[in-house]
Design an enzyme around this catalytic site. Structure first.
Site, mmCIF file in Angstrom:
data_model
loop_
_atom_site.group_PDB
_atom_site.id
_atom_site.type_symbol
_atom_site.label_atom_id
_atom_site.label_comp_id
_atom_site.label_asym_id
_atom_site.label_seq_id
_atom_site.Cartn_x
_atom_site.Cartn_y
_atom_site.Cartn_z
ATOM 1 C CG HIS A 48 40.508 48.297 30.374
ATOM 2 N ND1 HIS A 48 39.160 48.367 30.081
ATOM 3 C CD2 HIS A 48 40.838 46.988 30.305
ATOM 4 C CE1 HIS A 48 38.708 47.142 29.835
ATOM 5 N NE2 HIS A 48 39.713 46.290 29.972
ATOM 6 C CG HIS A 72 40.426 42.109 33.141
ATOM 7 N ND1 HIS A 72 40.280 43.371 33.649
ATOM 8 C CD2 HIS A 72 40.354 42.243 31.787
ATOM 9 C CE1 HIS A 72 40.119 44.234 32.654
ATOM 10 N NE2 HIS A 72 40.168 43.572 31.507
ATOM 11 C CD GLU A 76 44.584 38.522 25.959
ATOM 12 O OE1 GLU A 76 43.712 38.939 26.730
ATOM 13 O OE2 GLU A 76 44.407 38.344 24.742
ATOM 14 C CG ASP A 77 47.102 42.599 27.296
ATOM 15 O OD1 ASP A 77 47.167 41.769 26.368
ATOM 16 O OD2 ASP A 77 46.086 43.272 27.539
ATOM 17 C CG ASP A 139 37.179 43.234 29.707
ATOM 18 O OD1 ASP A 139 37.738 44.338 29.592
ATOM 19 O OD2 ASP A 139 37.495 42.226 29.037
ATOM 20 C CG ASP A 259 4.548 52.638 24.302
ATOM 21 O OD1 ASP A 259 4.840 53.023 23.171
ATOM 22 O OD2 ASP A 259 4.305 51.463 24.581
HETATM 23 MN MN MN Z 1 40.014 44.144 29.414
#
Ligand code: MN
Length: 722
Positions: A48, A72, A76-77, A139, A259
């Site tokens: 990712h 990024h 957080e993870d 992201d 169109d």
């Molecule tokens: Mn992400």
């Protein structure tokens, strides 16, 4: 999974001096801390951040942004701390990743009404660096591309959020390709049936469409060459979501959407004039569809999009859209803000770009000063919902206006006097009407003339409070002045009518004596009250010379008072009295004049002016005082729109069943309202019908009467004037 070296090659392709080791370091760090983590798809988690970094590299971002893309999710993870990031990658990257972590924790509300709040949260989290949003968009794009691995409920929630927040944001930043891709992905998950339908239909016609595009391209390319243009022609079917919107808005089926195709002609060099030349060429090949030409080159969109758009009827009679623009415009259209942020050594963004994005910087800076939540929301709503435009003074200062503002607003924002005296404006060097709406990026120059004054009409064309207040203030003064003038005139007329000495009785000492009686602080105020109809001139004369008036009134049978009682009481608009506005007006009930009739005004005692038809027997009769007549005209511009007028008509018919129904339907079919109807039988199998109808003007009444006259069984139609 994309390999690190692919990203590195991509970066080197647009910046051979880039510090790619920095990116390598970020890759290794990310791989280490995400080790063992997996995505829903079963792939290693690292895939990712790598994809996100690749999207950013495709967008030609700088190495800090790309490295931040790789890292990024680390705060957080993973157990990574900001201190570690700072130590290895420096403060800029740490700031970006921290801001992204903040954004990921925001609970967005999906209701549209909450959008301002959503944007607000996002912008607060983003802080001072716009690159945060670019990374966040990359992201989200990758998450949307891989959404199939999530549970349906999650798919829907994420798609909704993307549609509400991220697609508009990509659009706002002018990143056209990303907006389209996000929209199509959301569409796929939010309206799967509709998406599949369009997908299949397009697939079914793909070959045909592609062949058609090839043919068109050939024709266009040949003509361009003949005329000496070098240009790149690209053709593509429109993206699914925009086809869907078209079907939905116009309530048509897929087959009725004509169109489906758009061709883009991109001219090298930054030659605007050539774009217009090519436009002419296209129009000479195929007829343009009326109303579909848009010139975003001279009037760019607020996200700085520039292009010419036109739709023509192609060789098979199908609608084809052409977009004509220069290479640079195309870059801005596709990459938006990113085009301005692409890698530029250590130097900051160019001065011109800096000015162009002043609004965004201002927004980021201003959010720090605003304490009140409510106030912030209001400001933000203005800022992000394109309800605001940023324009420049000739010296290059940026000024902010609500959308819909005009050069008049601009003039008042500089100085009240400049506003009052403004007579013309130049926008981007061209003279424009004062009512023209300003667009972001316009350079505005105001022309003034000493002694010029604002007009009432301006109120319709201004948006800012400052301009409105000033114009209203001036109009009030002006109205007062006119009332004073009219009041003085009316008082003098009244005095003359009583054979009283005008100049003597209007002297300040004479008037001063009676002011308390009328509760007026000054002569001027008394005149104004007479002029606006609040005080009758007769009452003032009575106060000035009580004996004279009393004697006269005894002998005079009060014919007028009877007449006045008949007149309507509500003031109405629609007539113009010798150039004077805002006098109380009544339409006489005796002759009910309507626009188109010749009319005459009669100054009543203390009740403003009554309007009669010029040939009304009450006016032509001897009883009326010629002195009190004034010339009046129907106001040209707005006649008929202000209100409906009442007219009375009489219809003589043969007396047979159904005749009344026929007449009433003739009246309603002529788009007139019936206020009253009354039918009575006459001798000899005849009947008379009286109608009171609401009509727009004399012409309208004429049409209506003609229509009734042509009905079977109608003997005569007459207008009743007395
Ligand atoms: Mn992400």
């Amino acid at each position: 999974m994309i390999r690190l070296e692919e990203i590195v090659d991509e970066i080197l392709s647009y910046n051979s001096d880039a510090d790619v080791d920095y990116v390598r370091k970020a890759y290794i760090f990310s791989a280490k801390v995400h080790l063992g983590q997996k995505r829903q798809s079963g792939e290693p988690y690292l895939s990712h951040p790598i994809e996100v970094a690749m999207i950013l590299a495709h967008m030609r971002m700088d190495v800090v942004t790309i490295a931040a893309g790789l890292l990024h999710d680390t705060l957080e993870d993973t157990p990574t701390t900001p201190e570690e990031l700072n130590e290895f990658f420096g403060p800029d990257l740490t700031y970006l990743v921290q801001a992204l972590t903040k954004i990921s924790k925001i609970q967005f509300k999906t209701k549209e009404a909450q959008q301002a709040e959503n944007f607000r949260k996002m912008i607060i989290a983003m802080g001072r660096d716009i690159r945060v949003i670019v990374i966040k968009l990359a992201d989200r794009l990758h998450n949307m591309r891989t959404l199939e691995h999530l549970r349906p409920a999650k798919q829907e929630a994420i798609s909704q959020e993307t549609q509400d927040i991220y697609a508009p944001l990509a659009n706002r930043l002018g990143i056209g390709w990303m907006k389209s891709e996000l929209e199509d992905l959301c569409f796929k998950y939010l309206k799967p049936d509709k998406y599949r339908e369009i997908e299949q239909q397009v697939a079914k016609r793909r070959e045909e469409l592609e062949e058609y595009i090839r043919d068109l391209k050939k024709i266009v390319e040949r003509s361009l060459k003949e005329q000496g243009y070098t240009a790149d022609v690209k053709g593509r079917p429109k993206h699914f979501y925009s086809i869907y919107l078209k079907m939905d808005r116009q309530k048509v089926t897929f087959d009725e959407v004509y169109d489906l195709l758009a061709l883009r002609i991109i001219l090298p060099d930054n030659d605007k004039t050539a774009c217009y030349g090519v436009l002419g060429l296209i129009h000479s090949l195929w007829p343009p569809v009326a109303g579909r030409f848009k010139d975003y080159i001279s009037v760019p969109k607020s996200n700085l999009y520039q292009s010419l758009h036109t739709t023509v009827l192609g060789p098979k009679g199908e609608r084809v859209e052409f977009q004509i623009r220069t290479e640079e415009m195309d870059k801005v259209a596709e990459e938006g803000i990113a085009a301005h942020w692409k890698y530029k050594e250590k130097s900051s963004i160019g001065e011109k770009d800096d000015q162009r994005f002043a609004w965004l910087r201002q927004l980021m800076e201003s959010q720090q000063d605003i304490k009140d939540d409510r106030e912030f929301l209001d400001t933000l709503r203005l800022d992000l919902f394109s309800d605001v435009v940023y324009v420049f003074t000739p010296r290059g200062d940026v000024r902010e206006f609500p959308r819909g503002s005009t050069p008049i607003d601009f003039a008042y924002s500089i100085h009240s006097d400049i506003g009052d005296q403004c007579v013309g404006a130049r926008v981007n060097g061209k003279i424009v009407p004062l009512r023209q709406e300003l667009e972001t990026g316009d350079v505005v120059e105001i022309q003034t003339q000493t002694g010029h004054n604002p007009s009432r009409d301006w109120l319709k064309h201004v948006k800012t409070a400052k301009a409105k207040t000033r114009i209203k203030h001036w109009l009030k003064i002006e109205e007062h002045r006119q009332s004073v003038e009219l009041g003085q005139e009316l008082l003098e007329k009244e005095l003359r009518r009583h054979n009283l000495p005008t100049s003597k009785l209007t002297k300040p000492e004479e008037l001063g004596r009676i002011l308390p009686e009328f509760n007026c602080p000054s002569d001027e105020q008394l005149f104004a009250e007479i002029g606006s109809g609040k005080v009758s001139s007769l009452a003032v004369v009575r106060a000035l010379a009580p004996e004279t008036v009393k004697a006269e009134e005894k002998s005079e049978k009060s014919f007028f008072s009877k007449l006045i009682k008949k007149t309507a009481k509500t003031p109405e608009k629609g007539v113009k009295i010798s150039g004077i506005d805002n006098v109380m007006i009544h339409y006489s009930k005796c002759c009910s004049p309507i626009p188109g009739d010749e009319i005459i005004g009669f100054i009543t005692r203390g009740r403003g002016i009554t309007i009669h038809a010029a040939d009304c027997p009450n006016v032509t009769g001897v009883a009326f005082d010629r002195e009190r007549m004034v010339k009046v005209d129907w106001e040209q511009a707005e006649q008929a729109k202000i209100k409906a007028y009442t007219a009375r008509i009489t219809v003589f018919t043969v007396d047979k069943p159904g005749i009344l129904a026929k007449i009433t339907s003739a009246i309603t079919e002529s788009e007139a309202n019936i206020n009253q109807a009354q039918v009575s039988a006459l001798e000899g199998k005849k009947a008379v019908c009286n109608f009171s109808v609401e009509i727009d003007n004399r012409e309208h009444l004429g049409r209506l009467m003609k229509r009734i006259d042509q009905l079977d069984g109608v003997l005569e139609v007459k207008r009743v004037m007395s």
